[in-house]
Motif scaffolding. Structure first.
Motif, PDB file in Angstrom:
ATOM      1  N   GLU A  39       0.917  -1.047   0.197  1.00  0.00           N
ATOM      2  CA  GLU A  39      -0.455   0.037  -0.134  1.00  0.00           C
ATOM      3  C   GLU A  39       0.964   1.050   0.148  1.00  0.00           C
ATOM      4  O   GLU A  39       2.349   1.659   0.636  1.00  0.00           O
ATOM      5  CB  GLU A  39      -0.456  -0.084   1.115  1.00  0.00           C
ATOM      6  CG  GLU A  39      -1.714   0.754   0.760  1.00  0.00           C
ATOM      7  CD  GLU A  39      -2.354   0.440   2.428  1.00  0.00           C
ATOM      8  OE1 GLU A  39      -3.106   1.786   3.276  1.00  0.00           O
ATOM      9  OE2 GLU A  39      -2.931  -0.312   3.163  1.00  0.00           O
ATOM     10  N   ASP A  94       5.094   1.462   8.388  1.00  0.00           N
ATOM     11  CA  ASP A  94       4.502   2.694   7.738  1.00  0.00           C
ATOM     12  C   ASP A  94       5.768   4.108   7.896  1.00  0.00           C
ATOM     13  O   ASP A  94       6.568   4.837   8.447  1.00  0.00           O
ATOM     14  CB  ASP A  94       3.643   3.441   8.803  1.00  0.00           C
ATOM     15  CG  ASP A  94       2.403   4.291   8.957  1.00  0.00           C
ATOM     16  OD1 ASP A  94       2.684   5.188   8.453  1.00  0.00           O
ATOM     17  OD2 ASP A  94       1.909   4.442   9.822  1.00  0.00           O
ATOM     18  N   MET A 131      -2.910  -1.888  12.437  1.00  0.00           N
ATOM     19  CA  MET A 131      -2.895  -2.562  10.896  1.00  0.00           C
ATOM     20  C   MET A 131      -3.696  -3.246  10.757  1.00  0.00           C
ATOM     21  O   MET A 131      -3.376  -3.275   8.686  1.00  0.00           O
ATOM     22  CB  MET A 131      -1.813  -1.369  10.720  1.00  0.00           C
ATOM     23  CG  MET A 131      -1.072  -0.833  11.085  1.00  0.00           C
ATOM     24  SD  MET A 131      -1.534   0.610   9.877  1.00  0.00           S
ATOM     25  CE  MET A 131      -0.486   1.589  10.327  1.00  0.00           C
ATOM     26  N   ARG A 132      -3.994  -3.954  11.183  1.00  0.00           N
ATOM     27  CA  ARG A 132      -5.117  -5.945  10.606  1.00  0.00           C
ATOM     28  C   ARG A 132      -6.005  -5.463   9.958  1.00  0.00           C
ATOM     29  O   ARG A 132      -6.664  -4.448   9.585  1.00  0.00           O
ATOM     30  CB  ARG A 132      -5.440  -6.378  11.809  1.00  0.00           C
ATOM     31  CG  ARG A 132      -3.968  -6.477  12.941  1.00  0.00           C
ATOM     32  CD  ARG A 132      -4.277  -7.135  13.870  1.00  0.00           C
ATOM     33  NE  ARG A 132      -3.089  -7.436  14.326  1.00  0.00           N
ATOM     34  CZ  ARG A 132      -2.482  -8.054  15.571  1.00  0.00           C
ATOM     35  NH1 ARG A 132      -4.189  -8.676  16.484  1.00  0.00           N
ATOM     36  NH2 ARG A 132      -1.819  -7.975  16.261  1.00  0.00           N
ATOM     37  N   ARG A 134      -5.705  -5.059   6.304  1.00  0.00           N
ATOM     38  CA  ARG A 134      -5.468  -4.504   5.142  1.00  0.00           C
ATOM     39  C   ARG A 134      -4.085  -5.445   4.424  1.00  0.00           C
ATOM     40  O   ARG A 134      -3.891  -5.078   3.642  1.00  0.00           O
ATOM     41  CB  ARG A 134      -4.457  -3.166   5.756  1.00  0.00           C
ATOM     42  CG  ARG A 134      -5.192  -2.406   6.420  1.00  0.00           C
ATOM     43  CD  ARG A 134      -4.316  -1.367   7.168  1.00  0.00           C
ATOM     44  NE  ARG A 134      -4.199   0.295   5.534  1.00  0.00           N
ATOM     45  CZ  ARG A 134      -3.994   1.284   6.862  1.00  0.00           C
ATOM     46  NH1 ARG A 134      -3.762   1.715   7.658  1.00  0.00           N
ATOM     47  NH2 ARG A 134      -3.581   1.589   5.652  1.00  0.00           N
ATOM     48  N   LYS A 135      -4.482  -6.653   4.133  1.00  0.00           N
ATOM     49  CA  LYS A 135      -3.836  -8.232   3.792  1.00  0.00           C
ATOM     50  C   LYS A 135      -2.447  -7.460   4.106  1.00  0.00           C
ATOM     51  O   LYS A 135      -1.242  -8.236   2.893  1.00  0.00           O
ATOM     52  CB  LYS A 135      -4.684  -7.891   2.802  1.00  0.00           C
ATOM     53  CG  LYS A 135      -5.838  -7.958   2.104  1.00  0.00           C
ATOM     54  CD  LYS A 135      -6.203  -8.154   0.891  1.00  0.00           C
ATOM     55  CE  LYS A 135      -8.019  -7.851   0.322  1.00  0.00           C
ATOM     56  NZ  LYS A 135      -8.410  -7.859  -0.739  1.00  0.00           N
TER      57      LYS A 135
END
Length: 202
Positions: A39, A94, A131-132, A134-135
């Protein structure tokens, strides 16, 4: 010296200067398809010595017990894991916070069996609780599987909780028959061995 299968190349062996300083292995080993799939605002990369200050251990504490680890102890363990070319810790950072929000480890077990081959084990997969969904977990698994194929492993395996069987199944893993056994030294012994065996012929 361990004999490597012909398909295995040591990290950075083709170009010793290809990796960034302080990284566990050369980032050139990472599959480009998975790197491109991350991402925007995040990046996938090898574990770095500086990740001690980027929340790596705090992230692992969301998975299991970590304990008190000084920076010196972290660096000692980091460097010992970097030398045998058997540990490949991949993280997701991140970029807006410079914090590690995902991590997973590929461990290569060198064998005499399977034509002096190598088995890959996936361990310590964790995504930051914020953050779970979001693959990122699937992305890390795909990255480690691609690394394992690159190294020519004859199989990859992992252990997981019951609620994660479906997740790993969706990523190509199947349940093998048999029993997975452990002997723990970090917990009190619950049942004395001689009482547990009883009348067994073992």
């Amino acid at each position: 010296m361990v004999l490597l299968p012909p398909t295995v190349k040591l990290a950075g062996a083709s170009n010793p200067d290809s990796g960034e300083e302080g990284q566990m292995f050369s980032p050139l080993l990472l599959p480009q398809e998975e790197i491109a799939a991350v991402e925007q605002g995040f990046r996938i990369r090898p574990l770095n010595e500086k990740d001690y200050d980027k929340g790596f251990l705090d992230l692992l504490a969301q998975l299991t017990s970590v304990g008190q680890i000084t920076e010196e102890s972290f660096l000692t363990r980091f460097r010992s894991m970097s030398q045998p070319q058997s540990y490949y810790v991949v993280v997701i950072e991140d970029e807006s916070t410079n914090k590690v929000v995902g991590a997973a480890t590929l461990v290569l077990e060198w064998k005499f069996i399977h034509e002096a081959g190598a088995r890959g084990r996936i361990e310590d997969v964790v995504i930051h609780h914020k953050m779970r969904g979001r693959k990122f977990g699937a992305l890390l698994i795909k990255t480690l599987v691609a690394l394992g194929k690159q190294f020519g492993v004859y199989k990859m395996s992992l252990e997981c909780k019951d609620e994660l069987v479906r997740f790993y199944g969706l990523n190509g893993f199947t349940k093998d028959p048999g029993n997975f056994m452990t002997l723990r030294f970090d917990q009190p012994e619950l049942v004395p061995l001689n009482e547990e065996l009883g009348q067994s012929k073992i």
